[in-house]
Write a protein that holds these residues in place. Sequence first.
Motif, mmCIF file in Angstrom:
data_model
loop_
_atom_site.group_PDB
_atom_site.id
_atom_site.type_symbol
_atom_site.label_atom_id
_atom_site.label_comp_id
_atom_site.label_asym_id
_atom_site.label_seq_id
_atom_site.Cartn_x
_atom_site.Cartn_y
_atom_site.Cartn_z
ATOM 1 N N LYS A 52 0.847 -1.245 0.039
ATOM 2 C CA LYS A 52 0.009 0.189 -0.168
ATOM 3 C C LYS A 52 0.874 1.268 -0.028
ATOM 4 O O LYS A 52 0.675 2.293 -0.811
ATOM 5 C CB LYS A 52 -0.940 -0.236 1.353
ATOM 6 N N ASN A 85 2.725 1.903 -3.143
ATOM 7 C CA ASN A 85 1.831 2.159 -4.436
ATOM 8 C C ASN A 85 1.607 3.782 -4.219
ATOM 9 O O ASN A 85 1.325 4.581 -5.052
ATOM 10 C CB ASN A 85 0.418 1.348 -4.422
ATOM 11 N N GLU A 86 1.434 4.100 -2.774
ATOM 12 C CA GLU A 86 1.272 5.487 -2.574
ATOM 13 C C GLU A 86 2.288 6.536 -2.701
ATOM 14 O O GLU A 86 2.592 7.696 -3.572
ATOM 15 C CB GLU A 86 0.812 5.890 -1.120
ATOM 16 N N TYR A 107 8.185 2.958 -4.790
ATOM 17 C CA TYR A 107 9.110 2.063 -4.137
ATOM 18 C C TYR A 107 10.074 2.667 -3.482
ATOM 19 O O TYR A 107 10.740 2.687 -2.579
ATOM 20 C CB TYR A 107 9.314 0.774 -4.991
ATOM 21 N N PRO A 166 -3.491 -4.470 -5.355
ATOM 22 C CA PRO A 166 -2.439 -3.792 -5.161
ATOM 23 C C PRO A 166 -1.228 -4.212 -5.452
ATOM 24 O O PRO A 166 -0.223 -3.617 -5.795
ATOM 25 C CB PRO A 166 -2.422 -3.782 -3.557
ATOM 26 N N THR A 220 -0.900 -3.574 -9.430
ATOM 27 C CA THR A 220 -0.662 -2.248 -9.462
ATOM 28 C C THR A 220 0.988 -1.860 -9.393
ATOM 29 O O THR A 220 1.570 -1.326 -10.139
ATOM 30 C CB THR A 220 -1.350 -1.552 -8.439
ATOM 31 N N LEU A 221 1.579 -2.523 -8.321
ATOM 32 C CA LEU A 221 2.920 -2.321 -7.917
ATOM 33 C C LEU A 221 3.558 -2.873 -9.006
ATOM 34 O O LEU A 221 4.831 -2.270 -9.730
ATOM 35 C CB LEU A 221 3.293 -3.001 -6.660
ATOM 36 N N ARG A 278 4.023 -0.898 -11.963
ATOM 37 C CA ARG A 278 4.824 0.324 -12.021
ATOM 38 C C ARG A 278 6.286 0.252 -11.991
ATOM 39 O O ARG A 278 6.998 1.158 -11.713
ATOM 40 C CB ARG A 278 4.235 1.236 -10.628
ATOM 41 N N ARG A 292 0.160 12.543 -9.977
ATOM 42 C CA ARG A 292 -0.461 11.634 -9.020
ATOM 43 C C ARG A 292 -1.278 12.706 -8.020
ATOM 44 O O ARG A 292 -2.173 12.200 -7.225
ATOM 45 C CB ARG A 292 0.370 10.992 -7.939
#
Lengths: 201, 201
Positions: A28, A31-32, A35, A110, A113-114, A117, B119
Motif C-alpha cells: 500500500k 503504491n502511494e 518503491y 495492489p 498495481t505495484l 509500475r 498523482r
Amino acid sequence: MSTAPQARTTRRGRPGYDLESVLRIAVKLFNERGYDGTSMEDLARRLGITKSAIYHHVPSKQELLRLAVDRALDGLFAVAEEAKAVDGRAVEQLEFLVRGSVGVLVERLPFVTLLLRVRGNTKVERSALARRREFDRIVAELVARAETEGDIRPDVDPAVTARLLFGMVNSLIEWYRPRKGDTDIADVVAKIAFDGIRLRS
Amino acid sequence: MSTAPQARTTRRGRPGYDLESVLRIAVKLFNERGYDGTSMEDLARRLGITKSAIYHHVPSKQELLRLAVDRALDGLFAVAEEAKAVDGRAVEQLEFLVRGSVGVLVERLPFVTLLLRVRGNTKVERSALARRREFDRIVAELVARAETEGDIRPDVDPAVTARLLFGMVNSLIEWYRPRKGDTDIADVVAKIAFDGIRLRS
C-alpha cells in the motif's frame, strides 16, 4: 498530534503483525509513495513498530518487493498455464487468458498495481520485468496462432494486438475498484476487446 | 568519470538553452526519475548549467511541470473541440476523438507520459487531474450519445466503455515508439477498439 500519546500507550498491547499483514501494508505504501520513495523507516512508522520488528519478518525492503510482484506474476502465470489446457481453438484460450488475467488483477489489485509500475532499477525489478516480457510473449504467441486459425484479424501485427489487448486489461488498475453486485468486469473487458464497442446490426 | 573534466571545459562554450529545450530535458528527467524524485539541482547537472541559469528561463520546478502537462492537455482538448465540429453521428465524433488522441499521444509522447503519471500532490498536479477528469467526462458523454443513437453497445455503462477505450489508447505510452514507415497506429487502435480483435466471417 492528539492521537500520538495514545498510539504510544497502545503499541505494547497491539497484536503482532504477521508477514502477510506487513506485506499488505508495505505494498500500500509503495503504491502511494513509490518503491524508491519508501524507506523501511516509513514502513515502521506506518506499522507503529520498530524497524527491527519488521526485520523479524523479512530480511529487506527488496524482499518485500519480490514477494509482492511474485504474488501478481504467479497469479498471471497460473492463468496462462490453465489457458494452455483449455480444449479448443487458440482464440478460446486467449479469451480464457484475458478473463483470467482480469480476475487476477481484481483479486490482487495492489500487487498487480505495484508490478505494473516497476521500472527496473534493482535486481528484483529487472527480474519482474523479464517475467512480464515472458508473459507478453505467451499472449503474442496465442494471438499469432489465433490469426493463423482465422479467428483474429490478420491485418494487425500479433505483438501489437497483444499489447493493446493487455493495455486495456491493465488500465483497470487506474480506476477499477471492486464493488459488490458489480457486473462481471472480466465479461465487459472480453466483450469489448474481442467484439469492439461498435454495435452491429 | 572520464568525461567530467571535458564537460567542465566545454561548459563555457556550450550554446545557451531556450525555454523549450530546458522543458524537454526536464520532462525527460521527470519521466526517468519521477517528478518528486527530480530536483532543480539534478536538472542543472543534466543541462550542464547552473540552477540560476535555469531560473532565468522558468521560475520553478512546478512551472516546468505546468508547462509540460498543459502541452499534453491542450493537445487533447483541441482534438475534443475538433471532434465536436465533426458533422455526423456521435460514434463518428468519438472515432475522430480516439484517432486524434492517439495522434497527440504519439506527437507529444513525453508530455503525455508525464501527464498520465501525475498523482496529485501539488496544486499543478491537482489541476491537471481535474482537466483529465473533464476530458474523461467529454468521452463518456460522447459514448452515451452514441449508445442512444444505437451505434455503441448498450450493455456496458458508458463511463466504463470510455475508460476501457482510453485505457487502450493511453497504454501506448508504455511501449509505442514512433518509427518511420510504421502502419498508422491511430488506425490500428481505432479498428481494434471499435470492431474488436475477433475476425468476423
